[in-house]
Design a protein around this motif. Structure first.
Motif, PDB file in Angstrom:
ATOM      1  N   ASP A  49       8.301   7.424   1.944  1.00 33.65           N
ATOM      2  CA  ASP A  49       9.063   8.155   0.927  1.00 33.65           C
ATOM      3  C   ASP A  49       9.442   9.567   1.367  1.00 33.65           C
ATOM      4  O   ASP A  49      10.556  10.017   1.121  1.00 33.65           O
ATOM      5  CB  ASP A  49       8.270   8.236  -0.382  1.00 33.65           C
ATOM      6  N   ASN A  77       6.563  -5.020   6.429  1.00 39.59           N
ATOM      7  CA  ASN A  77       7.155  -6.137   5.685  1.00 39.59           C
ATOM      8  C   ASN A  77       8.025  -5.620   4.546  1.00 39.59           C
ATOM      9  O   ASN A  77       9.111  -6.139   4.296  1.00 39.59           O
ATOM     10  CB  ASN A  77       6.057  -7.072   5.154  1.00 39.59           C
ATOM     11  N   GLN A  78       7.568  -4.578   3.866  1.00 39.74           N
ATOM     12  CA  GLN A  78       8.331  -3.957   2.784  1.00 39.74           C
ATOM     13  C   GLN A  78       9.642  -3.373   3.322  1.00 39.74           C
ATOM     14  O   GLN A  78      10.708  -3.565   2.725  1.00 39.74           O
ATOM     15  CB  GLN A  78       7.478  -2.853   2.148  1.00 39.74           C
ATOM     16  N   LEU A  79       9.571  -2.672   4.447  1.00 41.24           N
ATOM     17  CA  LEU A  79      10.776  -2.083   5.052  1.00 41.24           C
ATOM     18  C   LEU A  79      11.760  -3.164   5.507  1.00 41.24           C
ATOM     19  O   LEU A  79      12.974  -3.011   5.359  1.00 41.24           O
ATOM     20  CB  LEU A  79      10.400  -1.189   6.230  1.00 41.24           C
ATOM     21  N   LYS A 139      12.274  -6.004   4.172  1.00 41.17           N
ATOM     22  CA  LYS A 139      12.945  -6.565   2.987  1.00 41.17           C
ATOM     23  C   LYS A 139      14.123  -5.707   2.543  1.00 41.17           C
ATOM     24  O   LYS A 139      15.020  -6.192   1.865  1.00 41.17           O
ATOM     25  CB  LYS A 139      11.950  -6.730   1.842  1.00 41.17           C
ATOM     26  N   THR A 140      14.149  -4.423   2.943  1.00 38.43           N
ATOM     27  CA  THR A 140      15.272  -3.546   2.588  1.00 38.43           C
ATOM     28  C   THR A 140      16.473  -3.780   3.494  1.00 38.43           C
ATOM     29  O   THR A 140      17.543  -3.230   3.252  1.00 38.43           O
ATOM     30  CB  THR A 140      14.881  -2.058   2.681  1.00 38.43           C
ATOM     31  N   GLN A 142       3.005   4.567   2.072  1.00 38.20           N
ATOM     32  CA  GLN A 142       4.121   4.755   1.156  1.00 38.20           C
ATOM     33  C   GLN A 142       4.581   6.212   1.158  1.00 38.20           C
ATOM     34  O   GLN A 142       5.772   6.496   1.099  1.00 38.20           O
ATOM     35  CB  GLN A 142       3.731   4.310  -0.262  1.00 38.20           C
ATOM     36  N   PRO A 145       1.814  -4.515   5.816  1.00 37.18           N
ATOM     37  CA  PRO A 145       2.515  -4.603   4.526  1.00 37.18           C
ATOM     38  C   PRO A 145       3.677  -3.609   4.408  1.00 37.18           C
ATOM     39  O   PRO A 145       4.707  -3.921   3.810  1.00 37.18           O
ATOM     40  CB  PRO A 145       1.441  -4.295   3.484  1.00 37.18           C
ATOM     41  N   MET A 146       3.514  -2.431   4.998  1.00 31.95           N
ATOM     42  CA  MET A 146       4.582  -1.429   4.945  1.00 31.95           C
ATOM     43  C   MET A 146       5.793  -1.887   5.761  1.00 31.95           C
ATOM     44  O   MET A 146       6.938  -1.723   5.337  1.00 31.95           O
ATOM     45  CB  MET A 146       4.096  -0.079   5.458  1.00 31.95           C
ATOM     46  N   PRO A 200       7.678  -9.009  10.139  1.00 29.54           N
ATOM     47  CA  PRO A 200       8.850  -8.236   9.738  1.00 29.54           C
ATOM     48  C   PRO A 200       9.862  -8.040  10.872  1.00 29.54           C
ATOM     49  O   PRO A 200      10.899  -7.413  10.675  1.00 29.54           O
ATOM     50  CB  PRO A 200       8.243  -6.886   9.361  1.00 29.54           C
TER      51      PRO A 200
END
Length: 193
Positions: free
Chosen positions: A181, A103-105, A107-108, A177, A100-101, A134
């Protein structure tokens, strides 16, 4: 002769009795050092040393997953943009947390290339269909030889490579996260990515 043998026998017993105490003292010292670093906020079990930090990506040539585009060291030595390379496997439990992390990255807009580690292509495909993909490219390191040149401790491991192919960061374990961050995002900003 028997007195000399008796002295050797007694010395051997002392060594045998003392050895566990030496091991226990060394373990206690290591434990105390770890606790002191944890209390000071400078102990991170994921920050394993990497021989690649500050160096170019090693040379390699891996085939792509199921006939897709592979990945070579030459491509990563001059990628022209900051990107992540993530070693993963379908059999890796922490890779489930990592997905999930990543995939989140992705998307950026941060490019991420994946390298499967000792994983069957069919299992990799199933993993990606269940947990998202991703990766801009995925290469297959079935024997694990390329991973050795990267100094891989296990999977997942993520590397940050700048636009000129220099490795700036490595994280062993599933990204969180907090790691994104506090570690990755500030480094991306410093690199202008």
């Amino acid at each position: 002769m028997s007195a000399q043998m008796s002295q050797k026998s007694m010395l051997g017993r002392r060594v045998m009795l003392g050895a566990p105490l030496v091991v226990l003292a060394a373990a206690g010292g290591g434990w105390a050092l770890m606790l002191r670093r944890m209390a000071g906020g400078n102990f991170d079990p994921h920050s394993l040393p990497s021989q690649l930090i500050g160096k170019k990506v090693p040379d390699f040539d891996l085939p792509g997953l199921n006939g897709g585009a592979g990945i070579t060291g030459a491509e990563l030595q001059k990628p022209g943009r900051t990107m992540l390379v993530n070693f993963f496997a379908s059999w890796c439990i922490p890779c489930l947390e990592d997905a999930p992390m990543l995939n989140q990255l992705a998307k950026t807009g941060l490019p991420i290339w994946g390298i499967t580690y000792k994983d069957k292509p069919a299992d990799t495909e199933q993993f990606l269909s269940q947990h998202g993909n991703p990766f801009g490219r995925i290469a297959v390191d079935l024997p694990g030889r390329v991973a050795i040149n990267w100094g891989l401790y296990g999977v997942p491991e993520t590397y940050l490579i700048d636009a000129s192919g220099i490795v700036h960061w490595r994280y062993a374990g599933a990204l969180t996260q907090r790691v994104i961050d506090e570690d990755l995002t500030p480094l991306l900003h410093r690199l202008g990515a």
